[in-house]
Design a protein around this motif. Structure first.
Motif, short mmCIF file in Angstrom:
data_model
loop_
_atom_site.label_atom_id
_atom_site.label_comp_id
_atom_site.label_asym_id
_atom_site.label_seq_id
_atom_site.Cartn_x
_atom_site.Cartn_y
_atom_site.Cartn_z
N VAL A 170 0.84 -1.20 0.00
CA VAL A 170 0.00 0.00 0.00
C VAL A 170 0.88 1.25 0.00
CG1 VAL A 170 -1.97 -1.05 1.19
CG2 VAL A 170 -0.14 0.00 2.52
N SER A 171 0.29 2.33 -0.48
CA SER A 171 0.96 3.64 -0.44
C SER A 171 0.13 4.56 0.44
CB SER A 171 1.08 4.23 -1.85
OG SER A 171 1.91 3.43 -2.66
N LEU A 172 0.80 5.30 1.31
CA LEU A 172 0.14 6.22 2.23
C LEU A 172 0.60 7.65 1.97
CD1 LEU A 172 0.47 4.30 5.63
CD2 LEU A 172 -1.49 4.33 4.07
N SER A 173 -0.35 8.55 1.95
CA SER A 173 -0.05 9.97 1.83
C SER A 173 -0.05 10.59 3.22
CB SER A 173 -1.10 10.66 0.95
OG SER A 173 -0.88 12.06 0.91
N PHE A 174 1.07 11.19 3.60
CA PHE A 174 1.29 11.74 4.94
C PHE A 174 1.58 13.23 4.82
CE2 PHE A 174 4.75 12.15 8.40
CZ PHE A 174 3.84 12.57 9.35
N TRP A 175 0.65 14.06 5.33
CA TRP A 175 0.80 15.52 5.25
C TRP A 175 1.18 16.09 6.61
CZ3 TRP A 175 -3.64 18.14 1.98
CH2 TRP A 175 -3.62 17.63 0.68
N ASN A 176 2.00 17.12 6.57
CA ASN A 176 2.32 17.87 7.79
C ASN A 176 2.84 19.25 7.42
OD1 ASN A 176 5.35 17.78 7.58
ND2 ASN A 176 4.98 15.57 7.73
N GLY A 177 3.14 20.05 8.44
CA GLY A 177 3.64 21.41 8.23
C GLY A 177 5.06 21.60 8.71
N PHE A 178 5.86 20.54 8.68
CA PHE A 178 7.23 20.62 9.20
C PHE A 178 8.16 21.21 8.14
CE2 PHE A 178 5.80 16.72 11.72
CZ PHE A 178 5.42 17.48 12.82
N THR A 179 8.06 22.51 7.96
CA THR A 179 8.86 23.19 6.94
C THR A 179 10.17 23.75 7.48
OG1 THR A 179 7.70 25.27 7.36
CG2 THR A 179 6.83 23.86 5.62
N GLY A 180 10.37 23.68 8.81
CA GLY A 180 11.60 24.20 9.39
C GLY A 180 12.63 23.11 9.56
N GLY A 181 13.47 23.28 10.59
CA GLY A 181 14.53 22.32 10.85
C GLY A 181 14.01 20.95 11.24
N ASP A 182 12.74 20.87 11.66
CA ASP A 182 12.17 19.58 12.01
C ASP A 182 11.79 18.76 10.77
OD1 ASP A 182 10.17 21.35 11.34
OD2 ASP A 182 9.18 21.30 13.29
N GLY A 183 11.64 19.43 9.64
CA GLY A 183 11.25 18.74 8.42
C GLY A 183 12.22 17.64 7.99
N PRO A 184 13.52 17.95 7.87
CA PRO A 184 14.48 16.91 7.49
C PRO A 184 14.53 15.75 8.47
CG PRO A 184 15.44 19.10 7.18
CD PRO A 184 14.14 19.30 7.90
N VAL A 185 14.28 16.02 9.75
CA VAL A 185 14.27 14.96 10.75
C VAL A 185 13.13 13.98 10.46
CG1 VAL A 185 14.09 14.40 13.20
CG2 VAL A 185 15.31 16.45 12.49
N MET A 186 11.93 14.52 10.23
CA MET A 186 10.81 13.65 9.92
C MET A 186 11.01 12.94 8.59
SD MET A 186 8.01 12.29 10.88
CE MET A 186 7.45 13.24 12.31
N LYS A 187 11.62 13.61 7.64
CA LYS A 187 11.87 12.99 6.34
C LYS A 187 12.77 11.77 6.50
CE LYS A 187 13.45 14.13 1.63
NZ LYS A 187 14.61 13.21 1.51
N ARG A 188 13.81 11.89 7.32
CA ARG A 188 14.70 10.75 7.55
C ARG A 188 13.98 9.60 8.24
NH1 ARG A 188 18.37 14.94 8.86
NH2 ARG A 188 18.06 14.61 11.11
N LEU A 189 13.10 9.93 9.18
CA LEU A 189 12.34 8.89 9.86
C LEU A 189 11.42 8.15 8.89
CD1 LEU A 189 11.47 10.71 13.21
CD2 LEU A 189 12.89 8.67 12.96
N VAL A 190 10.78 8.91 8.01
CA VAL A 190 9.90 8.29 7.00
C VAL A 190 10.70 7.37 6.09
CG1 VAL A 190 8.46 8.76 4.98
CG2 VAL A 190 8.14 10.09 7.07
N GLU A 191 11.86 7.83 5.67
CA GLU A 191 12.70 7.00 4.80
C GLU A 191 13.13 5.72 5.51
OE1 GLU A 191 15.77 9.76 3.83
OE2 GLU A 191 14.64 10.69 2.17
N GLN A 192 13.47 5.83 6.79
CA GLN A 192 13.86 4.64 7.55
C GLN A 192 12.69 3.67 7.69
OE1 GLN A 192 15.58 5.44 11.42
NE2 GLN A 192 15.50 3.28 12.04
N PHE A 193 11.50 4.23 7.96
CA PHE A 193 10.31 3.38 8.06
C PHE A 193 10.07 2.64 6.75
CE2 PHE A 193 5.83 2.69 7.18
CZ PHE A 193 5.43 1.95 8.28
N ASN A 194 10.16 3.35 5.62
CA ASN A 194 9.92 2.72 4.32
C ASN A 194 10.92 1.60 4.06
OD1 ASN A 194 7.72 4.32 3.67
ND2 ASN A 194 8.95 5.85 2.55
#
Length: 440
Positions: free
Chosen positions: A50-74
């Protein structure tokens, strides 16, 4: 940290922590669209890809952190592909309800806790009691204030990811020059005012009183609860901020100016800049300031819990919480996968803490690795002393009026009592309108 930086922001909620929802389709009075509750959430997914669409407003320094977590989860979950879309928070809160109503919404996302009830009332987000039950999550796994904040009308609509409280940031060089101990910030009201007086004699206005929501309203709210008051009744039936504790709290802020501890007419974010350039010693600001201050060359600073000015400890906080969005055609596999993702991120929130947050999950907060993040841990020590707005739909509309009262008082346009009393009359009308709009 200006208001036009509504990006990561420090929208950490508008209105003493509440973000007023804009651009939402429909009110709470119409018929609810039926959607079968999801089955219990497992900790692993064994269904089809399945593919999931995940939206958020992490446009600051927290954005890259969440991006790395998503990549690790995938990587660790090859049958679930999570695609993260990031928007400015203001745009996010306009886009999400419209997209869900049009049947084109994301599968899951992040919301500030003060927006959950409004979106629940509008059937934008789904109940998540089954997630908490299946994963054996309880109040004891988090902390009472943040856990209860995600419940609306007896049902849980969000799972806490973090909390982001106010803390006392201080400039060590400024304190040293005034003869104060740079490693022992004040912890009581008496110590705080003594320090401000010492700083004043040294030619420093130690605490710049800002009239703006970031972070003047948050400071007022913290002082209000420290004095034993609250913003609203627990059920938000009436306002409470204009009572004596509120007057005491706002008077304390305004007196900073009268006593010469703060300049008049402090501009948006000027208080935070004054801390950085050595014109102020103290700044009550959010945990999100940690990474900003780390980047200021030559700045010697520290952070501690807010000083206890009133009879008890209390501090403003916001919270990012996971939500799952209503779909026109529910997909049980996607719902299950989304809940696996939520649980995985929650269990990996130590990395999220490094981005400048306090993990909501107690097991992460109590761990040695989080405690080694000394700035985050210092602010996180307030976890059980935090307050959140009542989980009532439309509460942001009411709290925005409180912001206006604080602005008028700190700018010396009205007395604290008059500003709060006038605001209370307006707020009580808004609360009544919201009850009719969303249902009691």
């Amino acid at each position: 940290m200006s208001l036009d930086n509504l990006s990561r922001r420090r929208v950490l909620g508008l209105g003493l922590g509440a973000l007023a929802l804009t651009g939402c389709g429909g009110g709470g009075g119409g018929p609810r669209q039926a959607q079968a509750p999801a089955s219990a959430a497992p900790t692993a997914y064994d269904g089809p890809a399945v593919s999931l669409s995940f939206w958020n407003g992490f446009t600051g320094g927290d954005g890259p952190v969440m991006k790395r977590l998503v990549e690790q989860f995938n990587t660790e979950n090859p049958t679930i592909k999570v695609a993260m879309n990031v928007y400015e928070w203001a745009d996010y809160y306009a886009k999400v309800p419209a997209a869900v109503t049009a049947g084109q919404g994301p599968d899951l996302g992040i919301m500030h806790v003060d927006s959950v009830a409004t979106n629940a009332a509008r059937t934008i987000v789904l109940p998540l009691d089954d997630v908490a039950t299946a994963l054996s999550l309880t109040e004891a796994d988090f902390s009472p204030p943040v856990w209860r904040a995600g419940v609306y009308k007896g049902a849980r609509y969000s799972i806490p990811l973090d909390v982001h409280p106010l803390g006392l940031f201080y400039n060590k060089k400024v304190l040293s020059k005034a003869g104060l101990d740079p490693d022992k910030p004040p912890t009581t009201g008496e110590e705080y005012l003594t320090a401000l007086e010492t700083l004043k004699k040294a030619g420093v206005q130690g605490h710049w009183a800002t009239p703006f929501q970031f972070t003047g309203s948050m400071q007022f709210g913290s002082l209000l609860y420290q004095h034993g008051g609250q913003l609203f009744a627990d059920d938000a039936s009436v306002s409470r901020f204009a009572e004596e504790p509120g007057v005491q709290a706002l008077t304390w802020l305004v007196d900073l100016i009268a006593k010469g501890y703060s300049p008049k007419n402090v501009g948006q974010d000027a208080d935070f800049l004054a801390l950085q350039n050595g014109k102020a010693a103290f700044n009550w600001n959010g945990i999100w300031s940690i990474n900003t201050l780390r980047e200021v060359e030559g700045l010697e600073w520290g952070v501690a819990p807010l000083p206890q000015i009133g009879a008890k400890r209390a501090a403003w906080a916001g919270s990012h919480q996971f939500v799952v969005f209503r779909q026109r055609r529910p997909d049980q596999n996607k719902l299950t996968a989304a809940k696996v993702f939520i649980n995985w991120i929650s269990n990996h929130s130590l990395e999220w803490a490094k981005g400048g947050q306090v993990p909501a999950r107690r097991s992460i907060r109590d761990g040695a690795e989080f405690q080694a993040l000394k700035e985050q841990a210092a602010i996180g020590s307030q976890i059980d002393d935090l307050y959140f707005l009542p989980s009532v739909a439309g509460i942001g509309d009411a709290s925005a009026v409180v912001d206006q009262a604080i602005n008028a008082a700190v700018l010396l346009k009205k007395s604290p009592k008059d500003a709060l009393t006038e605001a209370a009359a307006k707020v009580d009308k808004i609360l009544e309108q919201n009850r009719r709009k969303y249902g009691a």
